[in-house]
Design a protein around this motif. Structure first.
Motif, PDB file in Angstrom:
ATOM      1  N   GLU A   1      69.877  34.429 -24.902  1.00  0.00           N
ATOM      2  CA  GLU A   1      69.064  33.716 -25.883  1.00  0.00           C
ATOM      3  C   GLU A   1      69.478  32.258 -26.061  1.00  0.00           C
ATOM      4  O   GLU A   1      70.668  31.934 -26.087  1.00  0.00           O
ATOM      5  CB  GLU A   1      69.164  34.398 -27.248  1.00  0.00           C
ATOM      6  CG  GLU A   1      68.469  35.738 -27.323  1.00  0.00           C
ATOM      7  CD  GLU A   1      68.498  36.316 -28.725  1.00  0.00           C
ATOM      8  OE1 GLU A   1      67.640  37.163 -29.029  1.00  0.00           O
ATOM      9  OE2 GLU A   1      69.390  35.937 -29.518  1.00  0.00           O
ATOM     10  N   LYS A   2      68.474  31.403 -26.222  1.00  0.00           N
ATOM     11  CA  LYS A   2      68.658  30.036 -26.703  1.00  0.00           C
ATOM     12  C   LYS A   2      68.091  30.010 -28.113  1.00  0.00           C
ATOM     13  O   LYS A   2      66.913  30.307 -28.325  1.00  0.00           O
ATOM     14  CB  LYS A   2      67.932  29.029 -25.805  1.00  0.00           C
ATOM     15  CG  LYS A   2      68.136  27.586 -26.236  1.00  0.00           C
ATOM     16  CD  LYS A   2      67.475  26.611 -25.267  1.00  0.00           C
ATOM     17  CE  LYS A   2      67.734  25.172 -25.688  1.00  0.00           C
ATOM     18  NZ  LYS A   2      67.099  24.199 -24.742  1.00  0.00           N
ATOM     19  N   VAL A   3      68.929  29.654 -29.089  1.00  0.00           N
ATOM     20  CA  VAL A   3      68.609  29.908 -30.490  1.00  0.00           C
ATOM     21  C   VAL A   3      68.854  28.670 -31.343  1.00  0.00           C
ATOM     22  O   VAL A   3      69.789  27.895 -31.091  1.00  0.00           O
ATOM     23  CB  VAL A   3      69.472  31.085 -31.019  1.00  0.00           C
ATOM     24  CG1 VAL A   3      69.297  31.271 -32.521  1.00  0.00           C
ATOM     25  CG2 VAL A   3      69.125  32.371 -30.288  1.00  0.00           C
ATOM     26  N   ARG A   4      68.019  28.507 -32.357  1.00  0.00           N
ATOM     27  CA  ARG A   4      68.264  27.527 -33.418  1.00  0.00           C
ATOM     28  C   ARG A   4      68.641  28.302 -34.680  1.00  0.00           C
ATOM     29  O   ARG A   4      67.899  29.181 -35.120  1.00  0.00           O
ATOM     30  CB  ARG A   4      67.020  26.677 -33.669  1.00  0.00           C
ATOM     31  CG  ARG A   4      67.219  25.583 -34.725  1.00  0.00           C
ATOM     32  CD  ARG A   4      65.990  24.672 -34.792  1.00  0.00           C
ATOM     33  NE  ARG A   4      64.847  25.350 -35.369  1.00  0.00           N
ATOM     34  CZ  ARG A   4      64.513  25.299 -36.669  1.00  0.00           C
ATOM     35  NH1 ARG A   4      65.243  24.588 -37.507  1.00  0.00           N
ATOM     36  NH2 ARG A   4      63.440  25.928 -37.106  1.00  0.00           N
ATOM     37  N   THR A  22      71.959  25.996 -31.231  1.00  0.00           N
ATOM     38  CA  THR A  22      72.033  24.759 -31.994  1.00  0.00           C
ATOM     39  C   THR A  22      72.121  25.172 -33.456  1.00  0.00           C
ATOM     40  O   THR A  22      71.184  25.779 -33.990  1.00  0.00           O
ATOM     41  CB  THR A  22      70.798  23.882 -31.752  1.00  0.00           C
ATOM     42  OG1 THR A  22      70.739  23.549 -30.355  1.00  0.00           O
ATOM     43  CG2 THR A  22      70.898  22.594 -32.551  1.00  0.00           C
ATOM     44  N   THR A  43      69.379  28.409 -38.709  1.00  0.00           N
ATOM     45  CA  THR A  43      69.015  27.700 -39.927  1.00  0.00           C
ATOM     46  C   THR A  43      69.717  28.328 -41.130  1.00  0.00           C
ATOM     47  O   THR A  43      70.298  29.403 -41.050  1.00  0.00           O
ATOM     48  CB  THR A  43      67.493  27.726 -40.144  1.00  0.00           C
ATOM     49  OG1 THR A  43      67.052  29.089 -40.190  1.00  0.00           O
ATOM     50  CG2 THR A  43      66.778  27.016 -39.000  1.00  0.00           C
ATOM     51  N   ARG A  58      75.886  22.000 -30.977  1.00  0.00           N
ATOM     52  CA  ARG A  58      75.407  22.816 -29.852  1.00  0.00           C
ATOM     53  C   ARG A  58      76.587  23.559 -29.219  1.00  0.00           C
ATOM     54  O   ARG A  58      77.605  22.953 -28.866  1.00  0.00           O
ATOM     55  CB  ARG A  58      74.704  21.965 -28.808  1.00  0.00           C
ATOM     56  CG  ARG A  58      73.978  22.814 -27.770  1.00  0.00           C
ATOM     57  CD  ARG A  58      73.108  22.000 -26.856  1.00  0.00           C
ATOM     58  NE  ARG A  58      72.355  22.852 -25.949  1.00  0.00           N
ATOM     59  CZ  ARG A  58      71.638  22.412 -24.935  1.00  0.00           C
ATOM     60  NH1 ARG A  58      71.540  21.104 -24.704  1.00  0.00           N
ATOM     61  NH2 ARG A  58      70.992  23.254 -24.141  1.00  0.00           N
ATOM     62  N   ARG A  97      67.340  32.548 -38.024  1.00  0.00           N
ATOM     63  CA  ARG A  97      67.495  32.029 -36.676  1.00  0.00           C
ATOM     64  C   ARG A  97      66.152  32.105 -35.955  1.00  0.00           C
ATOM     65  O   ARG A  97      65.333  32.976 -36.237  1.00  0.00           O
ATOM     66  CB  ARG A  97      68.571  32.784 -35.899  1.00  0.00           C
ATOM     67  CG  ARG A  97      68.237  34.221 -35.623  1.00  0.00           C
ATOM     68  CD  ARG A  97      69.400  35.038 -35.056  1.00  0.00           C
ATOM     69  NE  ARG A  97      68.838  36.152 -34.287  1.00  0.00           N
ATOM     70  CZ  ARG A  97      68.824  36.236 -32.971  1.00  0.00           C
ATOM     71  NH1 ARG A  97      69.379  35.289 -32.242  1.00  0.00           N
ATOM     72  NH2 ARG A  97      68.279  37.253 -32.348  1.00  0.00           N
ATOM     73  N   GLU A  98      65.973  31.192 -35.022  1.00  0.00           N
ATOM     74  CA  GLU A  98      64.735  31.133 -34.241  1.00  0.00           C
ATOM     75  C   GLU A  98      65.095  31.143 -32.763  1.00  0.00           C
ATOM     76  O   GLU A  98      65.861  30.295 -32.302  1.00  0.00           O
ATOM     77  CB  GLU A  98      63.960  29.855 -34.580  1.00  0.00           C
ATOM     78  CG  GLU A  98      62.692  29.660 -33.772  1.00  0.00           C
ATOM     79  CD  GLU A  98      62.045  28.313 -34.014  1.00  0.00           C
ATOM     80  OE1 GLU A  98      61.012  28.032 -33.360  1.00  0.00           O
ATOM     81  OE2 GLU A  98      62.576  27.531 -34.834  1.00  0.00           O
ATOM     82  N   VAL A  99      64.560  32.115 -32.026  1.00  0.00           N
ATOM     83  CA  VAL A  99      64.783  32.168 -30.584  1.00  0.00           C
ATOM     84  C   VAL A  99      63.829  31.183 -29.920  1.00  0.00           C
ATOM     85  O   VAL A  99      62.606  31.358 -29.951  1.00  0.00           O
ATOM     86  CB  VAL A  99      64.581  33.588 -30.036  1.00  0.00           C
ATOM     87  CG1 VAL A  99      64.806  33.602 -28.517  1.00  0.00           C
ATOM     88  CG2 VAL A  99      65.531  34.570 -30.713  1.00  0.00           C
ATOM     89  N   LEU A 100      64.385  30.154 -29.313  1.00  0.00           N
ATOM     90  CA  LEU A 100      63.591  29.073 -28.729  1.00  0.00           C
ATOM     91  C   LEU A 100      63.168  29.359 -27.296  1.00  0.00           C
ATOM     92  O   LEU A 100      62.100  28.926 -26.858  1.00  0.00           O
ATOM     93  CB  LEU A 100      64.388  27.765 -28.766  1.00  0.00           C
ATOM     94  CG  LEU A 100      64.865  27.293 -30.136  1.00  0.00           C
ATOM     95  CD1 LEU A 100      65.761  26.061 -29.983  1.00  0.00           C
ATOM     96  CD2 LEU A 100      63.690  26.989 -31.057  1.00  0.00           C
ATOM     97  N   ASP A 101      64.044  30.088 -26.572  1.00  0.00           N
ATOM     98  CA  ASP A 101      63.774  30.301 -25.150  1.00  0.00           C
ATOM     99  C   ASP A 101      64.654  31.439 -24.661  1.00  0.00           C
ATOM    100  O   ASP A 101      65.606  31.861 -25.341  1.00  0.00           O
ATOM    101  CB  ASP A 101      64.076  29.023 -24.358  1.00  0.00           C
ATOM    102  CG  ASP A 101      63.352  28.977 -23.014  1.00  0.00           C
ATOM    103  OD1 ASP A 101      62.704  29.977 -22.647  1.00  0.00           O
ATOM    104  OD2 ASP A 101      63.457  27.943 -22.327  1.00  0.00           O
TER     105      ASP A 101
END
Length: 267
Positions: free
Chosen positions: A158-161, A232, A163, A218, A186-190
């Motif tokens: 996972e690539k995650v933001r 991030t 919050t 990061r 959290r938001e999975v971006l990619d």
């Protein structure tokens, strides 16, 4: 007079050479200002484990030792743990850095590399903070798990933001925002790949290389050159921008973990 004319230019040359070397030494020293070690490799990494002693490392010696050039953590039937325990590097509290090391873990093992972590006053040799997870069954290896805090931040692949949760000032809000051992804000971006596919890049009960790139907010975890998780962290309330570095042995069955070639580079 002829002798003096020759000697004077030689003296000037000697002063120039001495000054040049002095400046060069200062420049090399400044490359790693927060790390006491002096053996810098061609890529700028500094060894922080000498393979012979536990100099600059602090932990419970019932669980940690040096063996065959490796930093070994072992839990036996006679030394089962009531809480996770770490051996902690005493050379500083890195902020922005790269870390490279090799690990080999038994199938029953559970470990991890903590960084930007804080000491827990009530538990000896315990850390709270980011962790590059490692386990012998390769269920979690490579993910980003925050020990004793926000729990799973990014699963493998996972690539995650990250919050901040709603109403962070309410009592118990941190624990309430963790469900099924995972931080909810959290938001999975990619995707970096399917977890099971990435698992095939990790060797069982053999040596693997972990490479952490920790820069600003990061945080990237690589295993054997493959990016396993990437976050991030925009949670300005809970994130940490510097802290202790250590490696873990986990509560559970008897296990063994070995680390070697532990190197760090300031960014």
């Amino acid at each position: 007079m002829k002798f003096k004319r020759i000697l004077f230019p030689m003296a000037i040359s000697l002063l120039f050479i001495t000054g040049f070397h002095s400046c060069k030494e200062k420049k090399e020293d400044s490359a790693v200002p927060d790390i006491a070690q002096t053996d810098v490799d061609d890529d700028g990494f500094v060894s922080i484990f000498d393979g012979k002693t536990l100099t600059d490392w602090k932990g419970d010696l019932n669980y940690w030792r040096v063996e065959d050039g490796n930093l070994v953590g072992e839990v036996t039937p006679e030394t089962l743990l009531k809480s996770n325990t770490f051996i902690i590097w005493q050379g500083g509290q890195p902020d922005n850095f790269e870390l490279k090391l090799e690990f080999k873990i038994a199938e029953s093992g559970n470990s991890g590399i903590n960084y930007r972590s804080e000491l827990i006053d009530t538990i000896p040799n315990a850390l709270r903070g980011y962790q590059a997870d490692i386990d012998g069954k390769i269920r979690y290896t490579g993910q980003n798990y925050e020990e004793k805090k926000r729990a799973t931040l990014a699963y493998r692949g996972e690539k995650v933001r990250i919050t901040t949760q709603d109403n962070p000032d309410e009592p118990g809000s941190l624990r309430a925002n963790v469900k099924k051992n995972c931080w909810q804000s959290r938001e999975v971006l990619d995707t970096l790949g399917e977890s099971d596919s990435l698992k095939t890049k990790i060797k069982s009960e053999d040596w693997n290389e972990m490479h952490l790139i920790v820069n600003g907010n990061r945080l990237q975890h690589y295993v054997n050159g493959v990016l396993m998780s990437d976050i991030t962290d925009e949670d300005i309330i809970n994130r940490k921008m510097k802290g202790y570095l250590g490696v873990q042995v986990h509560v559970g069955p008897p296990m063994k973990i070995a680390y070697r070639n532990i190197r760090i580079k300031n960014l």
